[in-house]
Every structure is written in structure tokens, then in C-alpha cells.
Scaffold this motif. Sequence first.
Motif, short mmCIF file in Angstrom:
data_model
loop_
_atom_site.label_atom_id
_atom_site.label_comp_id
_atom_site.label_asym_id
_atom_site.label_seq_id
_atom_site.Cartn_x
_atom_site.Cartn_y
_atom_site.Cartn_z
N MET A 1 0.84 -1.20 0.00
CA MET A 1 0.00 0.00 0.00
C MET A 1 0.88 1.25 0.00
O MET A 1 1.77 1.38 0.82
N ALA A 2 0.60 2.14 -0.93
CA ALA A 2 1.44 3.33 -1.11
C ALA A 2 0.68 4.59 -0.74
O ALA A 2 -0.55 4.65 -0.82
N THR A 3 1.44 5.60 -0.32
CA THR A 3 0.89 6.93 -0.07
C THR A 3 1.46 7.86 -1.13
O THR A 3 2.68 7.95 -1.31
N ILE A 4 0.58 8.53 -1.86
CA ILE A 4 0.98 9.36 -3.00
C ILE A 4 0.48 10.79 -2.79
O ILE A 4 -0.69 11.01 -2.48
N LEU A 5 1.38 11.75 -2.96
CA LEU A 5 0.99 13.15 -2.95
C LEU A 5 0.78 13.59 -4.39
O LEU A 5 1.64 13.39 -5.24
N TYR A 6 -0.39 14.18 -4.66
CA TYR A 6 -0.62 14.76 -5.98
C TYR A 6 -0.77 16.27 -5.82
O TYR A 6 -1.56 16.74 -5.00
N ALA A 7 -0.01 17.02 -6.60
CA ALA A 7 -0.07 18.48 -6.57
C ALA A 7 -0.35 19.00 -7.97
O ALA A 7 0.15 18.45 -8.96
N PHE A 28 2.42 13.66 7.01
CA PHE A 28 2.41 12.69 5.92
C PHE A 28 3.84 12.38 5.44
O PHE A 28 4.70 13.25 5.42
N THR A 29 4.05 11.14 5.06
CA THR A 29 5.26 10.73 4.33
C THR A 29 4.80 10.05 3.06
O THR A 29 3.71 9.44 3.03
N PHE A 30 5.61 10.13 2.01
CA PHE A 30 5.14 9.70 0.70
C PHE A 30 6.07 8.68 0.04
O PHE A 30 7.29 8.75 0.18
N ASP A 31 5.42 7.76 -0.67
CA ASP A 31 6.17 6.83 -1.52
C ASP A 31 6.40 7.44 -2.90
O ASP A 31 7.38 7.14 -3.56
N HIS A 32 5.45 8.28 -3.31
CA HIS A 32 5.55 8.93 -4.62
C HIS A 32 4.99 10.34 -4.52
O HIS A 32 4.05 10.58 -3.77
N VAL A 33 5.56 11.25 -5.31
CA VAL A 33 5.05 12.62 -5.41
C VAL A 33 4.86 12.92 -6.89
O VAL A 33 5.80 12.83 -7.68
N THR A 64 -3.28 5.42 -0.43
CA THR A 64 -3.78 6.69 0.08
C THR A 64 -3.30 7.82 -0.83
O THR A 64 -2.10 7.91 -1.13
N LEU A 65 -4.24 8.62 -1.29
CA LEU A 65 -3.92 9.79 -2.12
C LEU A 65 -4.05 11.03 -1.26
O LEU A 65 -5.10 11.27 -0.66
N VAL A 66 -2.99 11.83 -1.19
CA VAL A 66 -3.00 13.05 -0.40
C VAL A 66 -2.97 14.26 -1.34
O VAL A 66 -2.18 14.31 -2.27
N VAL A 67 -3.85 15.22 -1.08
CA VAL A 67 -3.88 16.47 -1.83
C VAL A 67 -4.01 17.62 -0.85
O VAL A 67 -4.55 17.46 0.25
N GLY A 91 -10.99 1.48 -4.02
CA GLY A 91 -10.49 1.16 -2.69
C GLY A 91 -9.39 2.09 -2.24
O GLY A 91 -8.62 1.77 -1.33
N VAL A 92 -9.32 3.28 -2.86
CA VAL A 92 -8.32 4.28 -2.51
C VAL A 92 -8.91 5.26 -1.49
O VAL A 92 -10.08 5.64 -1.59
N THR A 93 -8.12 5.66 -0.52
CA THR A 93 -8.52 6.69 0.45
C THR A 93 -7.93 8.03 0.03
O THR A 93 -6.73 8.11 -0.24
N ILE A 94 -8.79 9.06 -0.04
CA ILE A 94 -8.33 10.41 -0.39
C ILE A 94 -8.31 11.24 0.88
O ILE A 94 -9.32 11.32 1.59
N ARG A 95 -7.18 11.87 1.16
CA ARG A 95 -7.04 12.70 2.36
C ARG A 95 -6.59 14.10 1.96
O ARG A 95 -5.72 14.25 1.09
N THR A 96 -7.19 15.12 2.56
CA THR A 96 -6.79 16.50 2.28
C THR A 96 -5.95 17.04 3.44
O THR A 96 -6.19 16.71 4.60
N ILE A 97 -4.96 17.85 3.08
CA ILE A 97 -4.11 18.46 4.10
C ILE A 97 -4.90 19.53 4.86
O ILE A 97 -4.91 19.57 6.09
N ILE A 98 -5.57 20.40 4.10
CA ILE A 98 -6.41 21.43 4.71
C ILE A 98 -7.69 20.78 5.23
O ILE A 98 -8.36 20.05 4.50
N ASN A 99 -8.02 21.02 6.45
CA ASN A 99 -9.24 20.52 7.11
C ASN A 99 -9.21 19.04 7.44
O ASN A 99 -10.12 18.53 8.10
#
Length: 213
Positions: A1-7, A28-33, A64-67, A91-99
Motif C-alpha cells: 500500500m502506497a501513499t501518494i501526494l498529488y499536486a 504525511f510521508t510519501f512513496d511517490h510525489v 492513500t492519495l494526499v492532496v 479502494g483508494v482513500t483520499i485525504r486533504t491536508i487542509i481541514n
Amino acid sequence: MATILYARVSTSEQTLSHQQTQAEAAGFTFDHVLADHGVSGVAVKMKDRPEGRRLFDMLRPGDTLVVRWVDRLGRNYEDVTDTIREFMRRGVTIRTIINGMVFDGQAKDPMSAAVRDALVGFMAAMAQAQAEATKEAQKAGIAAAKAKGGEEGGVYRGRKPSFTADQVAAVRDLLGKGLGVAEVSRSTGLSRQTIYRIKDDPAGASKALEVWA
């Protein structure tokens, strides 16, 4: 399972490093950005962006997708809601940094799912509304500047270019040789957003230089 930051870095005022630093400060720590530069969140759908397409290919169940916020996914209501729902179905979890919002497919009862979907829709609608409000404000500002220029006998010139004619020529030459935007950015010293603007509208870049000459 990977954690990915998308910007999505759509203007010169935004940076990937800012969004990544903000995410890391939130724990957060990321496997991919992944980051798309100089891309409109209104006009260009997620699947039509280079790194957006890559994100669709990469995400797997349990990831987990972080934005920073949902507006980084886009500012088009239909596209944002479709994208989030597609990722949740995978089956992906989306998490926001703000709020600190969390969207996933774990809701089992209809009421919980309805509340989650309503919140997704509200945030996507807000992202589009903000984009539309910003566009109208920009139009009003430009109209006012043009009117003032006319009153003073001047010409509205828009934003002063952050590049020179030589740099425009270098950008076009390097892109013509098949170099990527990141390589051209390093070679010319221009930001990737600026490279994209020159690439997408070379005539506009030349016109801006002519007006400011």
C-alpha cells in the motif's frame, strides 16, 4: 500500500515544494510525489493531464492519495466528483491536508454514504465557484486597468513578462529538439510554469515582449 501526494501547480505563486512541505508538516510521508505544472483545473480534466493519467495508472486498492485540498484535483465540479468516486470505487482513500478531510469507500449504510457524497459534491462545487469568482475578478481588474490606460493615453500591457526574447527562442529550440519541460527549465533558468506558457502560446509570449519593449 502506497501513499501518494498529488499536486497541481497552476500559477507562478504556487509551488510543489510548498504543497509538499505543508503535507509533511501535517505528518504525511510519501512513496511517490506527482505534480502537474501550469495546468488549468477548470479546462483540463484529471485524466488529460500527464501526471493525472499516471496517477490513474498507479493507484491500487489500499493506497492513500494526499492532496492539499480538493481544488488540486481540479476546479470542474463534474470532473472532481467523478475522479473522487472513481478512486473510492478502487479502494483508494483520499485525504486533504487542509481541514483533514477523509474520503473512502468504507461507508456501508446508505445514510453515511449519502453524507459523504454530499460533502464531496459540496467541496467540488466550492472549488469551481472559487475559480469562477477569481476569473470574474481578474476580468474586472483588467477592464479597470484598460479604462485607466485609456484615460491616461496609455495602453494596457498586462503582466510584465518574466522572460526575454532570447529565452523564448531558447525554449522553443530546446522543445523542438525533444527536451522535456524540466530539462528546458534547468537549461534556461525559467520556471516550469513559464515554459508551459511559452510552449502553449508562443505567439502570446512574443506579443507580450513586443508590448513591453
